[in-house]
Design an enzyme around this catalytic site. Sequence first.
Site, mmCIF file in Angstrom:
data_model
loop_
_atom_site.group_PDB
_atom_site.id
_atom_site.type_symbol
_atom_site.label_atom_id
_atom_site.label_comp_id
_atom_site.label_asym_id
_atom_site.label_seq_id
_atom_site.Cartn_x
_atom_site.Cartn_y
_atom_site.Cartn_z
ATOM 1 N N ASP A 57 2.192 22.785 14.087
ATOM 2 C CA ASP A 57 2.093 22.204 12.744
ATOM 3 C C ASP A 57 2.994 23.037 11.841
ATOM 4 O OD1 ASP A 57 1.042 21.203 10.113
ATOM 5 O OD2 ASP A 57 -0.392 20.195 11.417
ATOM 6 N N GLY B 230 -3.843 18.401 11.392
ATOM 7 C CA GLY B 230 -4.300 17.311 10.523
ATOM 8 C C GLY B 230 -5.635 16.724 10.952
ATOM 9 N N GLN B 231 -6.048 15.676 10.240
ATOM 10 C CA GLN B 231 -7.362 15.063 10.500
ATOM 11 C C GLN B 231 -7.491 14.628 11.966
ATOM 12 O OE1 GLN B 231 -8.123 11.203 8.819
ATOM 13 N NE2 GLN B 231 -10.319 11.344 9.126
ATOM 14 N N LEU B 232 -6.511 13.875 12.446
ATOM 15 C CA LEU B 232 -6.556 13.413 13.835
ATOM 16 C C LEU B 232 -6.069 14.486 14.809
ATOM 17 C CD1 LEU B 232 -5.334 9.847 13.185
ATOM 18 C CD2 LEU B 232 -6.947 10.319 15.012
ATOM 19 N N TYR C 259 5.086 4.248 3.132
ATOM 20 C CA TYR C 259 4.447 4.692 4.381
ATOM 21 C C TYR C 259 4.490 3.561 5.410
ATOM 22 C CZ TYR C 259 0.458 5.968 7.405
ATOM 23 O OH TYR C 259 -0.370 6.248 8.463
ATOM 24 N N ASP D 101 8.221 22.903 12.048
ATOM 25 C CA ASP D 101 8.571 21.827 11.135
ATOM 26 C C ASP D 101 9.298 20.799 12.007
ATOM 27 O OD1 ASP D 101 9.780 20.067 9.427
ATOM 28 O OD2 ASP D 101 10.449 21.588 7.997
ATOM 29 N N GLY E 187 1.825 18.029 14.128
ATOM 30 C CA GLY E 187 0.795 17.683 13.140
ATOM 31 C C GLY E 187 -0.607 17.972 13.659
ATOM 32 N N LYS F 4 6.424 3.329 8.982
ATOM 33 C CA LYS F 4 5.735 3.064 10.255
ATOM 34 C C LYS F 4 6.321 1.814 10.941
ATOM 35 C CE LYS F 4 2.702 6.443 10.462
ATOM 36 N NZ LYS F 4 2.790 7.490 11.494
HETATM 37 P P1 NAD Z 1 -2.933 14.429 8.186
HETATM 38 O O1 NAD Z 1 -2.213 14.264 6.894
HETATM 39 O O2 NAD Z 1 -4.357 14.851 8.186
HETATM 40 O O3 NAD Z 1 -2.124 15.430 9.112
HETATM 41 C C1 NAD Z 1 -0.737 15.399 9.214
HETATM 42 C C2 NAD Z 1 -0.299 16.773 9.661
HETATM 43 O O4 NAD Z 1 1.117 16.758 9.747
HETATM 44 C C3 NAD Z 1 -0.686 17.883 8.656
HETATM 45 O O5 NAD Z 1 -1.417 18.900 9.315
HETATM 46 C C4 NAD Z 1 0.654 18.388 8.139
HETATM 47 O O6 NAD Z 1 0.688 19.793 7.890
HETATM 48 C C5 NAD Z 1 1.579 18.009 9.293
HETATM 49 N N1 NAD Z 1 2.975 17.876 8.870
HETATM 50 C C6 NAD Z 1 3.471 17.312 7.752
HETATM 51 N N2 NAD Z 1 4.793 17.417 7.727
HETATM 52 C C7 NAD Z 1 5.159 18.043 8.863
HETATM 53 C C8 NAD Z 1 6.404 18.448 9.414
HETATM 54 N N3 NAD Z 1 7.562 18.256 8.786
HETATM 55 N N4 NAD Z 1 6.404 19.068 10.617
HETATM 56 C C9 NAD Z 1 5.244 19.302 11.267
HETATM 57 N N5 NAD Z 1 4.030 18.973 10.793
HETATM 58 C C10 NAD Z 1 4.001 18.339 9.598
HETATM 59 O O7 NAD Z 1 -2.769 13.053 8.997
HETATM 60 P P2 NAD Z 1 -3.756 12.416 10.086
HETATM 61 O O8 NAD Z 1 -4.758 11.629 9.351
HETATM 62 O O9 NAD Z 1 -4.182 13.418 11.064
HETATM 63 O O10 NAD Z 1 -2.767 11.377 10.764
HETATM 64 C C11 NAD Z 1 -2.069 11.662 11.960
HETATM 65 C C12 NAD Z 1 -1.136 10.509 12.280
HETATM 66 O O11 NAD Z 1 -1.914 9.305 12.409
HETATM 67 C C13 NAD Z 1 -0.097 10.231 11.195
HETATM 68 O O12 NAD Z 1 1.111 9.866 11.792
HETATM 69 C C14 NAD Z 1 -0.686 9.072 10.433
HETATM 70 O O13 NAD Z 1 0.307 8.298 9.833
HETATM 71 C C15 NAD Z 1 -1.414 8.313 11.519
HETATM 72 N N6 NAD Z 1 -2.524 7.517 10.980
HETATM 73 C C16 NAD Z 1 -3.637 8.118 10.460
HETATM 74 C C17 NAD Z 1 -4.669 7.342 9.949
HETATM 75 C C18 NAD Z 1 -5.904 7.967 9.368
HETATM 76 O O14 NAD Z 1 -6.781 7.233 8.875
HETATM 77 N N7 NAD Z 1 -6.049 9.270 9.376
HETATM 78 C C19 NAD Z 1 -4.561 5.935 9.971
HETATM 79 C C20 NAD Z 1 -3.395 5.346 10.481
HETATM 80 C C21 NAD Z 1 -2.400 6.147 11.016
#
Ligand code: NAD
Length: 312
Positions: free
Chosen positions: A35, A12-14, A140, A50, A9, A144
């Site tokens: 990713d 993604g944002q984090l 969700y 994936d 992942g 978790k």
């Molecule tokens: P995001 O949705 O921005 O990024 C998730 C990434 O996972 C995406 O780039 C997506 O393409 C990838 N992804 C989805 N399905 C996939 C798969 N089958 N195989 C590989 N990659 C896949 O999420 P985020 O905000 O970066 O969050 C990262 C983690 O932190 C997550 O587990 C989320 O639950 C947790 N989290 C985030 C927040 C927040 O505020 N952003 C808060 C609490 C927990």
Amino acid sequence: MQEKILITGAGGQLGFVLTLKLQEKFGVDHVIATDLYSKVGFSGHFETLDATDFQKLESIVIKHNITQIYHLAAILSASGEKTPTMTWDLNMKTLINVLEVSRIHEVNKVFFPSSIAVFGANALKDNTAQDQFLLPSTIYGVSKAAGENWANYYHQKYRLDVRSLRYPGVIGHESLPGGGTTDYAVDIFHKAIDNKPFECFLSASTLLPMIYMDDAIRATIELMDAPKENITIRSSYNLAGMSFNPNQLFLRIRNTYPEFKINYKPDFRQQIADTWPNSIDDSKAANDWGWKPKYDLEAMTESMIKNLKLKQ
Ligand code: NAD
């Protein structure tokens, strides 16, 4: 020993910000970002993966002699409510794949993010406790909470060194959020900078726990660097940064943009937010590995505006 890091992942944002930080810490050649799709913006090693595909995951772990995995891939809270069974399947399958591959190939450390979504509507809202009984209200949160139990189980049964944080809503300027209930707190800054009005999908008084990206990433690194014997929570640590509602954030942004306008149009995400805590008791993280947030609402707002303006 030279560590070799795998991130799922990573686009993604984090994931985007964590990948850059881990590249800085371990060296670009020692970080494998993965990713679903190839994403622009990374230098260094990227592979499409994936994470539901165990064989592909395992081949990457073997090929690169991976010693640490940061498993960020997931479907988030708001998106998850639209596709509950798919969210369960994806969030659980990817985590179990990561735990299994780590067990089989003796990966040294695993990081798995949980969320404040684990608590649910029945939990005490103020200073929600580490050992609060978990009865999540979203799929969700259910995934978790189950994930936390899987992590704890792998530690108990196989001594896998898996560590986890219950992130609050994460706010950062580096990347865009991906379908969570706190996304408004990032989107609002982009509108303010562009001199556009903002329509907020939560009500003005919805108080939620949040954290600035710098703090969230630092917490992750500090948790992973902590001596093993200090880690007393193997489900997931409560983590706090700050708490505010949309009106408080709006007023703070108005200090810089006096013409900025907001209107409130709560949608289905309001029901999710109503089941989440107002604030979090993270004293376990403070006691065990010295956690202390640096950013409050004022410092976060100042940093967001400064950094987004630089990109204009
Ligand atoms: P995001 O949705 O921005 O990024 C998730 C990434 O996972 C995406 O780039 C997506 O393409 C990838 N992804 C989805 N399905 C996939 C798969 N089958 N195989 C590989 N990659 C896949 O999420 P985020 O905000 O970066 O969050 C990262 C983690 O932190 C997550 O587990 C989320 O639950 C947790 N989290 C985030 C927040 C927040 O505020 N952003 C808060 C609490 C927990």
